[in-house]
Design an enzyme around this catalytic site. Structure first.
Site, PDB file in Angstrom:
ATOM      1  CG  HIS A 374      24.712  53.690 -32.241  1.00 49.15           C
ATOM      2  ND1 HIS A 374      25.831  53.723 -33.030  1.00 49.15           N
ATOM      3  CD2 HIS A 374      23.935  52.708 -32.730  1.00 49.15           C
ATOM      4  CE1 HIS A 374      25.727  52.805 -33.975  1.00 49.15           C
ATOM      5  NE2 HIS A 374      24.585  52.168 -33.805  1.00 49.15           N
ATOM      6  CE  LYS A 565      32.388  67.316 -32.018  1.00 52.69           C
ATOM      7  NZ  LYS A 565      32.720  65.916 -32.133  1.00 52.69           N
ATOM      8  NE  ARG A 566      21.883  67.533 -34.988  1.00 56.50           N
ATOM      9  CZ  ARG A 566      20.742  66.969 -35.359  1.00 56.50           C
ATOM     10  NH1 ARG A 566      20.704  66.144 -36.377  1.00 56.50           N
ATOM     11  NH2 ARG A 566      19.612  67.252 -34.735  1.00 56.50           N
ATOM     12  CE  LYS A 571      27.078  65.275 -30.450  1.00 52.07           C
ATOM     13  NZ  LYS A 571      27.912  64.111 -30.810  1.00 52.07           N
ATOM     14  CB  THR A 673      32.576  58.445 -36.647  1.00 53.08           C
ATOM     15  OG1 THR A 673      31.383  59.231 -36.707  1.00 53.08           O
ATOM     16  CG2 THR A 673      32.240  57.061 -36.124  1.00 53.08           C
ATOM     17  CE  LYS A 677      33.330  60.562 -40.530  1.00 58.53           C
ATOM     18  NZ  LYS A 677      31.972  61.053 -40.233  1.00 58.53           N
TER      19      LYS A 677
HETATM   20  C1  475 Z   1      26.932  58.662 -30.905  1.00 62.48           C
HETATM   21  N1  475 Z   1      21.310  58.912 -32.546  1.00 62.48           N
HETATM   22  C2  475 Z   1      28.361  58.789 -31.393  1.00 62.48           C
HETATM   23  C3  475 Z   1      27.741  57.334 -33.320  1.00 62.48           C
HETATM   24  O1  475 Z   1      28.111  54.979 -33.286  1.00 62.48           O
HETATM   25  C4  475 Z   1      28.738  57.558 -32.211  1.00 62.48           C
HETATM   26  C5  475 Z   1      19.451  58.427 -31.061  1.00 62.48           C
HETATM   27  C6  475 Z   1      18.081  58.477 -30.878  1.00 62.48           C
HETATM   28  C7  475 Z   1      17.293  58.975 -31.862  1.00 62.48           C
HETATM   29  C8  475 Z   1      17.853  59.416 -33.024  1.00 62.48           C
HETATM   30  N2  475 Z   1      19.186  59.370 -33.197  1.00 62.48           N
HETATM   31  C9  475 Z   1      19.972  58.876 -32.253  1.00 62.48           C
HETATM   32  C10 475 Z   1      22.318  58.438 -31.825  1.00 62.48           C
HETATM   33  O2  475 Z   1      22.174  57.870 -30.787  1.00 62.48           O
HETATM   34  C11 475 Z   1      23.657  58.656 -32.376  1.00 62.48           C
HETATM   35  O3  475 Z   1      23.819  59.213 -33.460  1.00 62.48           O
HETATM   36  N3  475 Z   1      24.668  58.237 -31.648  1.00 62.48           N
HETATM   37  C12 475 Z   1      26.029  58.397 -32.098  1.00 62.48           C
HETATM   38  O4  475 Z   1      26.441  57.229 -32.775  1.00 62.48           O
HETATM   39  C13 475 Z   1      28.021  56.079 -34.118  1.00 62.48           C
HETATM   40  O5  475 Z   1      30.006  57.737 -32.782  1.00 62.48           O
HETATM   41  O6  475 Z   1      29.216  58.918 -30.298  1.00 62.48           O
HETATM   42  O7  475 Z   1      26.533  59.856 -30.258  1.00 62.48           O
END
Ligand code: 475
Length: 829
Positions: A374, A565-566, A571, A673, A677
């Site tokens: 991700h 968003k975060r 971002k 995502t 939405k």
């Molecule tokens: C992306 N979280 C979005 C979304 O695929 C994408 C990583 C390490 C530790 C804790 N949390 C994470 C992520 O990597 C994360 O939330 N990634 C997000 O996943 C779904 O749409 O672009 O930033």
């Protein structure tokens, strides 16, 4: 019109999946029964709380009936099962969605109406489980919804955190974190299963022994044991009679007290040990895109993974099949590398407990696991010190070494002329402190590795995992993310849903591609009028909320421009606020300016340890205070920060947004995502060519999206050439003015250094996310937007074209692609 009168127009008729009268009591009767017999309260009169809890229990009864029937069917059909392992789930509030899925909305309305209550006020009683940080956790929940709606034999697995993501308060412009004790009143959506209990080991030692064939065997013993107890959450499919579950493990003490210290008179000491065991599932780590290197986090990962593998093996053993059938009957999807320790754990179970040989066990693992990546942020790629794993999970470290030894042997064999390759792909990084690279473990131990948008998968192949693509050319694939249309349109935007069902019928709720038929309606004046009215209704509702919570009046006819968003530098909330400051300067310079009033809305949390992100939140709040109180600009410009952004707030914001801000530095946002939405609900996107924005553009059409700025290739090229933010500072006087204001006490009277960290990062710090490089293009694009918004016909047409083009981004489509391309499952519909 009363909701009751139109609900039947919105959704698929009930009798298609369930004969009426299957139960001999109504939802309301059952709710009243529960108020008395489950809650022990007087049910002759109801208040909001009693009505809420009574309804929850009555709805739960109906889900449980369906769930047990579905489980029975899985066994009877000998179905292949999917295990979706995720350290995070972000389901949002349950009541409304469950009523909708089960077709009980109308009964609920009638019941509440009889008691002078309404569903809107009842759902306020519910507290949202914040068991995730953001994108990754919300995606898991959208996928669970689609899996149930597609009738898939799927199980979610995670942790029942006692405390979810912190609650955010804003005090004097600063983020303040408060604990989120979401279970303080208990949650009846979560059913504890005290008999589903597994002991989980930490620390200890590994003994060796020889089996009857003279084979060296290992046995991990000693150390500490903690119990994992199951708690189940239910996920009903949309009107298909199907209910799945998410099993969340809770840590319990192995023994109530440590008897030895108890008997020795150390009462407190013995209780303390119990407390430290329970710590494992106490709290969700609040970092998004930046893993925490704490031992407790690794303990959480192993704890839930070990319990889940036990549960899977327990179910498999009931089938009495040989081990090589495990991957034929099961598939495990790893949501990021957080659960990747499942690979050595299953190896350990097969080798040490089931006494399989290495090749056989490894072959099973490689056919069972699939991994979704991700994020490509280097700081987010998870690694753990070898020393730590050796101590906490000594047997797993041995197994990881052996996986690595065999893997590198193969690599050396096949790539003889690349002596550097083995160290680059090794599961263990060299250096002063050796670390295990969890992504390498996940890639080597899986049969599938996927990214979450076209661009992201391409970047994984070209850059991040480039070495692996040659070693495992068929392993990499793309699955562009999706969102569930049940929550993100039908539930959050009732006015628009009604309009859609009126014109298209209600099949769009489970077949979102139907929305393309909207293209035939863009030239229908009356339809466009209705469309605009829906949007206005939603905007007024949001304006009421802002008035109530922030005490600021906003004009519902102004452009609602939203970035939620975060908070993260990539971002680029900074880019947004820089533009707002320059807009503010322009209005002050030309008091007679003719411009469409704008309301800029921000929301999102910063990781508590991420100082720069917190500084940016503070900057936004300081700018907001100044702008909102300036009589010269008040009628044109408002800046709102909504505290504690979460799923519920998103459901309020998404349908009320005109302009969706998706402005990450190209190449950094894996998919996004939120972007989906907003566009699904008819917002226009201003965005970079990043993540899924590119695919959204392809589907809604170039003319209906505002893409701007450097693309990923240009970002790389500029960085290679040498990027100098000072150039932009020198050559753009408007930008310079804005930056100099940040570097003064303009927004923090008397304190001219409040934002020097931001100023320095953008200039002397080299502006790593190229905010200044994209600034001019961003500002010009906003000018176009504000100009085009005034042409209402044009804008509404574009809005309709956005919704019309978004069918592809349904999580139903995404899950079907996982089924066909990775899981090989049979949906049961
Ligand atoms: C992306 N979280 C979005 C979304 O695929 C994408 C990583 C390490 C530790 C804790 N949390 C994470 C992520 O990597 C994360 O939330 N990634 C997000 O996943 C779904 O749409 O672009 O930033």
């Amino acid at each position: 019109k009363d909701v009751k009168d139109y609900l039947h127009l919105l959704d698929k008729p009930l009798d298609e999946f369930e004969a009426p009268g299957a139960r001999n009591s109504t939802l309301g009767e059952d709710a009243l029964w529960h108020v008395l017999y489950s809650l022990g309260q007087d049910n002759t009169y109801l208040n909001k709380r009693k009505a809420y809890w009574g309804l929850v229990l009555a709805v739960r009864d109906r889900m449980l009936e369906k769930w047990t029937a579905v489980q029975r069917k899985y066994y009877a059909n000998d179905d292949k099962r999917l295990y979706y392992l995720s350290l995070e789930f972000l389901p949002g509030k349950f009541l409304r969605g469950n009523l909708l899925a089960l077709g009980l909305e109308n009964e609920a309305h009638e019941f509440l109406h009889e008691h002078d209550l309404s569903l809107d006020e009842i759902v306020d009683e519910e507290c949202e489980p914040g068991l995730g940080n953001g994108g990754l956790g919300r995606l898991a929940s959208c996928y669970m919804d689609s899996m149930a709606t597609l009738g898939l034999p799927a199980y979610g697995y995670g942790i029942r955190y006692s405390y979810g993501l912190f609650r955010q308060e804003i005090r004097n412009g600063h983020q303040v974190e408060q604990p989120d004790n979401w279970l303080h009143e208990g949650s009846h959506w979560l059913i504890p299963r005290p008999h589903n209990l597994f002991p989980i080991r930490f620390y200890g030692t590994v003994n060796e022994w020889l089996d009857d064939d003279g084979m060296l065997r290992h046995d991990w013993r000693g150390g500490d044991l903690v119990m994992a107890m199951a708690n189940d959450m239910y996920v009903p499919g949309y009107r298909n009679g199907h209910v799945n579950s998410i099993r969340l493990w809770e840590a319990r003490p192995h023994k109530e007290f440590v008897l030895s210290s108890f008997n020795a008179g150390d009462y407190i000491g013995s209780v303390q040990e119990k407390i430290s065991d329970e710590n494992i599932s106490m709290v969700l780590y609040p970092s998004d895109d930046a893993p925490e290197g704490k031992t407790l986090r690794l303990k959480q990962q192993y704890f839930f993974v070990a319990a889940t593998m036990r549960d899977m093996v327990r179910r498999f053993k009931k089938l009495n099949k040989p081990w090589d059938q495990l991957p034929e009957k099961n598939v495990v999807q790893l949501n990021e590398t957080h659960p990747a320790i499942a690979i050595p754990e299953l190896m350990r179970m097969l080798l040490d407990e089931e006494l399989l040989g290495w090749e056989e066990a490894w072959c099973i693992c490689q056919k069972l696991f699939a991994y979704t990546n991700h994020t490509i942020l280097p700081e987010a790629l998870e690694t753990w010190p070898v020393k730590l794993i050796e101590r906490l999970l000594p047997r797993h470290m041995q197994i990881i070494y052996e996986i690595n030894r065999r893997f590198l042997e193969e690599v050396r064999l096949h790539f003889r002329d690349e002596p550097e390759l083995p160290s680059r792909v090794s599961l263990i990084s060299a250096g002063p402190e050796q670390r295990v690279r969890m992504s390498h473990l996940a890639i080597v131990g899986s049969f599938s590795v996927n990214g979450v948008s076209s661009l992201h998968t391409q970047i994984l192949k070209d850059r991040v995992f480039h070495d692996f693509i040659r070693i495992f050319p068929d392993r990499f694939n793309n699955k562009t993310n999706g969102i569930t249309p049940r929550r993100w349109l039908r539930q959050c935007n009732v006015p628009l849903s009604w309009l859609l069902s009126e014109h298209l019928g209600c099949n769009w709720i489970t077949d979102l591609t139907q929305l393309k038929k909207l293209r035939e309606l863009v030239d229908d004046v009356e339809f466009r009028h209705d469309w605009e009215q829906c949007r206005l209704t939603n905007k007024k509702r949001l304006a009421d909320y802002i008035e109530k919570v922030n005490g600021i009046t906003v004009n519902p006819h102004s452009i609602f421009d939203v970035q939620v968003k975060r908070f993260h530098e990539y971002k680029r909330q900074l880019l947004n606020i820089l533009h707002i400051i320059s807009l503010y300067n322009n209005i002050r310079r030309n008091p007679d300016v003719k411009m469409q009033p704008c309301t800029f809305i921000f929301g999102g949390k910063a990781a508590p340890s991420y100082q720069m992100a917190k500084d940016i939140i503070y900057l936004i709040n300081c700018v907001a205070r100044r702008v909102n109180s300036d009589p010269h600009t008040r009628n044109f410009l408002k800046v709102i920060f909504l505290a504690n952004y979460n799923v519920s707030l998103a459901q309020l914001l998404v349908p009320a947004t005109d302009v969706s801000e998706q402005i990450s530095t190209a190449g950094y946002e894996a998919s996004g995502t939120g972007n989906m939405k907003f566009a699904l609900n008819g917002a226009l996107t201003i965005g970079t060519r990043d993540g899924a924005n590119i695919e959204i553009g392809e589907r809604v059409g170039d003319g209906n999206i505002y893409l701007f700025g450097l693309c990923e290739k240009e970002v790389l090229a500029l960085r290679r050439r040498g990027y100098d933010p000072w150039e932009f500072y020198k050559n753009d006087s408007e930008l310079r003015e804005v930056l100099d204001m940040i570097n003064s006490d303009q927004f923090t009277p008397g304190d001219s250094t409040a934002f020097s960290s931001i100023f320095n990062s953008l200039l002397t710090g080299g502006d790593p996310f190229m905010v200044l490089a994209d600034y001019r293009a961003y500002v010009e694009t906003h000018k176009r937007i504000s100009h085009e918004y005034v042409d209402r016909d044009l804008w509404i047409k574009k809005s309709i074209m956005n919704t019309a083009g978004m069918g592809y981004f349904s999580s139903d489509r995404a899950v079907k692609e996982y089924i066909d391309g990775i899981w090989s499952l049979e949906p049961d519909v």
